[in-house]
Scaffold this active site. Sequence first.
Site, mmCIF file in Angstrom:
data_model
loop_
_atom_site.group_PDB
_atom_site.id
_atom_site.type_symbol
_atom_site.label_atom_id
_atom_site.label_comp_id
_atom_site.label_asym_id
_atom_site.label_seq_id
_atom_site.Cartn_x
_atom_site.Cartn_y
_atom_site.Cartn_z
ATOM 1 N N ASP A 132 0.842 -1.206 0.000
ATOM 2 C CA ASP A 132 0.000 0.000 0.000
ATOM 3 C C ASP A 132 0.877 1.256 0.000
ATOM 4 O O ASP A 132 0.567 2.246 -0.664
ATOM 5 C CB ASP A 132 -0.931 0.000 1.222
ATOM 6 C CG ASP A 132 -1.805 -1.246 1.255
ATOM 7 O OD1 ASP A 132 -2.337 -1.617 0.194
ATOM 8 O OD2 ASP A 132 -1.944 -1.864 2.333
ATOM 9 N N HIS B 283 -5.564 -3.555 5.464
ATOM 10 C CA HIS B 283 -5.165 -3.878 4.089
ATOM 11 C C HIS B 283 -6.343 -4.452 3.298
ATOM 12 O O HIS B 283 -6.328 -5.606 2.900
ATOM 13 C CB HIS B 283 -3.979 -4.851 4.086
ATOM 14 C CG HIS B 283 -3.558 -5.225 2.696
ATOM 15 N ND1 HIS B 283 -2.987 -4.319 1.821
ATOM 16 C CD2 HIS B 283 -3.677 -6.376 2.001
ATOM 17 C CE1 HIS B 283 -2.760 -4.905 0.662
ATOM 18 N NE2 HIS B 283 -3.170 -6.161 0.736
HETATM 19 N N1 LIG Z 1 -0.432 -8.447 1.835
HETATM 20 C C1 LIG Z 1 -0.502 -8.048 0.592
HETATM 21 O O1 LIG Z 1 -0.291 -6.851 0.295
HETATM 22 C C2 LIG Z 1 -0.784 -9.001 -0.517
HETATM 23 C C3 LIG Z 1 -1.230 -10.270 -0.238
HETATM 24 N N2 LIG Z 1 -1.467 -11.172 -1.239
HETATM 25 C C4 LIG Z 1 -1.935 -12.503 -0.853
HETATM 26 O O2 LIG Z 1 -0.845 -13.431 -0.884
HETATM 27 C C5 LIG Z 1 -1.364 -14.756 -1.039
HETATM 28 C C6 LIG Z 1 -0.569 -15.517 -2.086
HETATM 29 O O3 LIG Z 1 -0.745 -14.950 -3.351
HETATM 30 P P1 LIG Z 1 -0.043 -15.590 -4.659
HETATM 31 O O4 LIG Z 1 1.377 -15.871 -4.387
HETATM 32 O O5 LIG Z 1 -0.404 -14.737 -5.789
HETATM 33 O O6 LIG Z 1 -0.841 -16.981 -4.763
HETATM 34 P P2 LIG Z 1 -0.375 -18.322 -5.502
HETATM 35 O O7 LIG Z 1 -1.566 -19.209 -5.590
HETATM 36 O O8 LIG Z 1 0.367 -18.004 -6.744
HETATM 37 O O9 LIG Z 1 0.680 -18.943 -4.494
HETATM 38 C C7 LIG Z 1 0.311 -19.393 -3.231
HETATM 39 C C8 LIG Z 1 1.233 -20.517 -2.853
HETATM 40 O O10 LIG Z 1 0.850 -20.949 -1.550
HETATM 41 C C9 LIG Z 1 1.025 -22.345 -1.527
HETATM 42 N N3 LIG Z 1 0.297 -22.949 -0.436
HETATM 43 C C10 LIG Z 1 -1.017 -23.251 -0.338
HETATM 44 N N4 LIG Z 1 -1.255 -23.866 0.842
HETATM 45 C C11 LIG Z 1 -0.082 -23.906 1.484
HETATM 46 C C12 LIG Z 1 0.311 -24.418 2.747
HETATM 47 N N5 LIG Z 1 -0.549 -25.002 3.571
HETATM 48 N N6 LIG Z 1 1.606 -24.324 3.079
HETATM 49 C C13 LIG Z 1 2.497 -23.739 2.262
HETATM 50 N N7 LIG Z 1 2.189 -23.252 1.062
HETATM 51 C C14 LIG Z 1 0.903 -23.336 0.686
HETATM 52 C C15 LIG Z 1 0.554 -22.814 -2.904
HETATM 53 O O11 LIG Z 1 1.044 -24.111 -3.200
HETATM 54 C C16 LIG Z 1 1.136 -21.733 -3.798
HETATM 55 O O12 LIG Z 1 2.418 -22.085 -4.264
HETATM 56 C C17 LIG Z 1 -2.846 -14.577 -1.375
HETATM 57 O O13 LIG Z 1 -3.610 -14.802 -0.226
HETATM 58 C C18 LIG Z 1 -2.943 -13.119 -1.782
HETATM 59 O O14 LIG Z 1 -4.226 -12.591 -1.610
HETATM 60 C C19 LIG Z 1 -1.241 -10.839 -2.548
HETATM 61 C C20 LIG Z 1 -0.781 -9.584 -2.879
HETATM 62 C C21 LIG Z 1 -0.566 -8.559 -1.905
HETATM 63 O O1 LIG Z 2 -5.731 -7.315 -4.039
HETATM 64 C C1 LIG Z 2 -5.408 -8.470 -3.730
HETATM 65 O O2 LIG Z 2 -6.171 -9.427 -3.645
HETATM 66 C C2 LIG Z 2 -3.975 -8.710 -3.380
HETATM 67 C C3 LIG Z 2 -3.523 -7.639 -2.483
HETATM 68 O O3 LIG Z 2 -3.724 -7.683 -1.290
HETATM 69 C C4 LIG Z 2 -2.982 -6.426 -3.083
HETATM 70 O O4 LIG Z 2 -2.587 -6.420 -4.266
HETATM 71 O O5 LIG Z 2 -2.918 -5.414 -2.371
#
Ligand SMILES: NC(=O)C1=CN([C@@H]2O[C@H](COP(=O)(O)OP(=O)(O)OC[C@H]3O[C@@H](n4cnc5c(N)ncnc54)[C@H](O)[C@@H]3O)[C@@H](O)[C@H]2O)C=CC1
Ligand SMILES: O=C([O-])CC(=O)C(=O)O
Length: 341
Positions: free
Chosen positions: A177, A204
């Site tokens: 953010d 967030h």
């Molecule tokens: N805090 C923030 O600003 C942001 C948060 N996110 C969040 O981050 C998370 C991941 O996003 P992506 O990497 O794009 O998803 P993705 O689906 O590409 O990767 C997630 C990974 O987590 C793994 N996974 C699932 N269950 C698991 C477990 N029990 N133990 C270990 N690994 C496990 C999957 O195998 C996969 O490799 C989502 O919840 C998303 O909303 C995404 C962008 C920004």
């Molecule tokens: O928007 C989403 O789902 C992933 C996230 O938290 C971000 O990009 O800030």
Amino acid sequence: MRSSLLRSVKTLARPTTARAYSVDSVPSRKVTVLGAAGGIGQPLSLLMKLNPLVSQLALYDIGGTPGVAADVSHINSRSEVAGYMGDDQLGQALEGSDVVIIPAGVPRKPGMTRDDLFNINAGIVKSLCTAIAKYCPHAIVNMISNPVNSTVPIAAEVFKKAGIYDEKKLFGVTTLDVVRAKTFYAGKANVNVAEVNVPVVGGHAGVTILPLFSQATPKANLSQDDIQALTKRTQDGGTEVVEAKAGKGSATLSMAYAGAIFADACLKGLNGVPDVVECSYVQSTITELPFFASKVRLGKNGVEEVLGLGPLSDYEKEGLEKLKPELKSSIEKGIEFAKKN
Ligand SMILES: NC(=O)C1=CN([C@@H]2O[C@H](COP(=O)(O)OP(=O)(O)OC[C@H]3O[C@@H](n4cnc5c(N)ncnc54)[C@H](O)[C@@H]3O)[C@@H](O)[C@H]2O)C=CC1
Ligand SMILES: O=C([O-])CC(=O)C(=O)O
């Protein structure tokens, strides 16, 4: 902060065998990435491999980590890399870890809110935090998995149940953010983005993301319309990416960058670097809500000080009051889930 990370990246990318930093003067630090084979996990693992403060990098996922670890391990930087896959290897991945970064779980598709991820991600976060409590109870935890407004309270409850909760060591990563607010502000104000600072407070998700453009530096004379448009774009930044990716997930590359910046700040704090300040969603008393994102000073034990909000404009004061009910209910939802399950 960003310039120091870029400096590290440039230094490490230089084709030379000479050490550009003294390994002896940098403490050993183990960093574990949970969800390391995912969209965020892979580029984040790359960036952590480039960080000279890391001596051991443990990459864990339910699948795919041997390949990611083999790939990243060939980079000629300080840390030793190991891949771990599946429940049986989770303990080894965590043991001795100083900082655990959690980007595990499902991302949004168009039309979904972050809260729509709760049902799947709450359970994933709970089980990973149970393992953290067992194998590295003193580690700093950087929670990326959404909905952050709820997953951080879930983690806190799991740690409380295990008797190891230390509020100074649990962080919801809201750095993206801040990264967005800086980029959008620099564009609108026509100032050098590398010099921009903007605190982002609250939580967030949607309106709970409250950028404080009245405190942005360098100062610019933006109209109220501009401020409102910048605020909305920052709040909707995640959705902008989700829509552009059209079903192929949410922000991964900018998130990996933001996650690497925040983990680097935690490592610097652990190593005793003074005046490391980043915004993060932490246990807080600066409002009546038990968790709240604001500027935090990082130190040897994690949170050294949760900094106050500073002076707010009337528009920001209004935004603050508006975000409280949603943030409160997301916190309560997380706590209730952790207590019941
Ligand atoms: N805090 C923030 O600003 C942001 C948060 N996110 C969040 O981050 C998370 C991941 O996003 P992506 O990497 O794009 O998803 P993705 O689906 O590409 O990767 C997630 C990974 O987590 C793994 N996974 C699932 N269950 C698991 C477990 N029990 N133990 C270990 N690994 C496990 C999957 O195998 C996969 O490799 C989502 O919840 C998303 O909303 C995404 C962008 C920004
Ligand atoms: O928007 C989403 O789902 C992933 C996230 O938290 C971000 O990009 O800030």
